[in-house]
Design an enzyme around this catalytic site. Structure first.
Site, PDB file in Angstrom:
ATOM      1  N   LYS A 112       3.586 -49.171 -93.846  1.00  0.00           N
ATOM      2  CA  LYS A 112       3.869 -50.085 -92.581  1.00  0.00           C
ATOM      3  C   LYS A 112       4.793 -50.853 -92.683  1.00  0.00           C
ATOM      4  O   LYS A 112       5.693 -51.176 -91.849  1.00  0.00           O
ATOM      5  CB  LYS A 112       2.673 -50.294 -91.927  1.00  0.00           C
TER       6      LYS A 112
ATOM      7  N   GLN B  18      -5.747 -54.342 -90.332  1.00  0.00           N
ATOM      8  CA  GLN B  18      -5.847 -52.152 -90.624  1.00  0.00           C
ATOM      9  C   GLN B  18      -7.708 -51.850 -90.501  1.00  0.00           C
ATOM     10  O   GLN B  18      -7.974 -52.913 -91.045  1.00  0.00           O
ATOM     11  CB  GLN B  18      -5.026 -52.482 -92.243  1.00  0.00           C
TER      12      GLN B  18
ATOM     13  N   ASP C 243      -1.489 -51.801 -82.468  1.00  0.00           N
ATOM     14  CA  ASP C 243      -1.952 -50.397 -82.455  1.00  0.00           C
ATOM     15  C   ASP C 243      -2.430 -49.482 -81.168  1.00  0.00           C
ATOM     16  O   ASP C 243      -2.448 -48.524 -81.300  1.00  0.00           O
ATOM     17  CB  ASP C 243      -2.953 -50.552 -83.561  1.00  0.00           C
TER      18      ASP C 243
END
Ligand code: NDP
Length: 288
Positions: free
Chosen positions: A53, A97, A120
């Site tokens: 990412k 995460q 997200d």
């Protein structure tokens, strides 16, 4: 019937190029779009994900800061760090995460992220915005699947039946809502569905997100259907595979996404889209 592949790598490359252009435009105005990525603990898969990412971000000109904390990090310390990132106008997106170590409450942590930085799309405010058709960040995986459908001209799914296999908060449920917003008639199947095949055989679009190999086989698919394979599993030889019996289903489907090279790269690309979007929105509200 000849099946056509929806090439996630190629489409993701196009999307990254668009993000790079938007990033350059913001930079020309003195704004450096910035994604903060938090990793707690040393889950090996998570380590690979956060690195890619960050690398994807840097490649498109976005700044990515990767913060790593030991698995023992107290929840209060993590919440404090998120609060500081929320308050930092130089940070546009915040990603924690998942999965988090067991002593951390993932919902509490995600809800601590400011919704305007929730790239997200997992915050309850983002989920509510999707449900009610308001602007907000869309979870990257189903968002990428919608882009794949659009890439083959399926923008409006009026008159089409769509079946989603899976009802998780990060894939199945938001996928169903996005298909509904695109006017599809949507059925959500899950482990409590009595006859999966009875539903999938009626479907013009099938999104498989069950996390189980061969959940969808050729006999379950209507000829010509579009099949999007979200699954990421390992086959008997340890090779990456999806939820769809690719070799069988490709004989019947009209369109199919491969694994690897399908939904995976699109998920990564959509994080970049959400991040540049966050930075653009922040710059608009700052100039108001
Ligand atoms: P979850 O395990 O959270 O959800 C799986 C869902 O599938 C559940 O709703 C479950 O039902 C349902 N399900 C499981 N088995 C069956 C079955 N045999 N028939 C019908 N429904 C079934 O997984 P996620 O949603 O997080 O992920 C799904 C898959 O997608 C995984 O393989 C994951 O690795 C992959 N993934 C891939 C991404 C990518 O970028 N390519 C990103 C995110 C996920 P129930 O609710 O009843 O338990």
């Amino acid at each position: 019937m000849t099946v056509q592949l929806i090439d996630g790598n190629a489409l993701a490359a196009q999307i990254r190029a668009e993000v790079a252009g938007r990033t350059a435009a913001l930079k020309a105005r003195g704004i450096q779009p910035h994604l903060a990525i938090i990793l707690v603990g040393d889950n090996p898969a998570s380590q690979v994900y956060v690195k890619s990412k960050a690398a994807d971000s840097e490649q498109t000109g976005l700044k990515a800061t990767l913060e790593r904390y030991p698995a023992s990090l107290p929840e209060s310390a993590l919440l404090e760090r998120i609060a500081a990132l929320n308050a930092d106008a130089g940070v546009h997106g915040i990603l924690v995460q998942l999965p988090l170590p067991a002593h951390l409450n993932a919902s509490r942590v995600i809800e601590a992220i400011a919704p305007e930085k929730d790239v997200d799309g997992f915050h309850i405010a983002s989920a509510g915005a999707l449900m009610t058709g308001q602007p907000g960040f869309r979870p990257c995986t189903p968002y990428g699947c919608m882009k794949m459908l659009q890439s083959i001209g399926m923008n409006d799914l009026r008159g089409k039946n769509a079946v989603v296999i899976g009802r998780s908060n990060i894939v199945g449920k938001p996928m169903a809502l996005m298909l509904l917003a695109a006017n599809a008639t949507v059925t959500v199947c899950h482990s409590g569905t009595a006859s999966l095949a009875a539903f999938t055989r009626q479907a013009d679009v099938i999104v498989a997100a069950a996390g189980q190999r061969k959940v969808l086989t050729a006999g379950m698919v209507k000829p010509g259907a579009v099949v999007i394979d979200v699954g990421m599993n390992r086959d008997e030889n340890g090779k990456l595979c999806g939820d769809v019996d690719f070799e069988g289903v490709r004989q019947v489907a009209g369109w199919i996404t491969p694994v690897p090279g399908g939904v995976g790269p699109m998920t990564r690309a959509m994080l970049l889209v959400n991040t540049i979007e966050a930075a653009e929105r922040a710059s608009q509200s700052a100039s108001r």
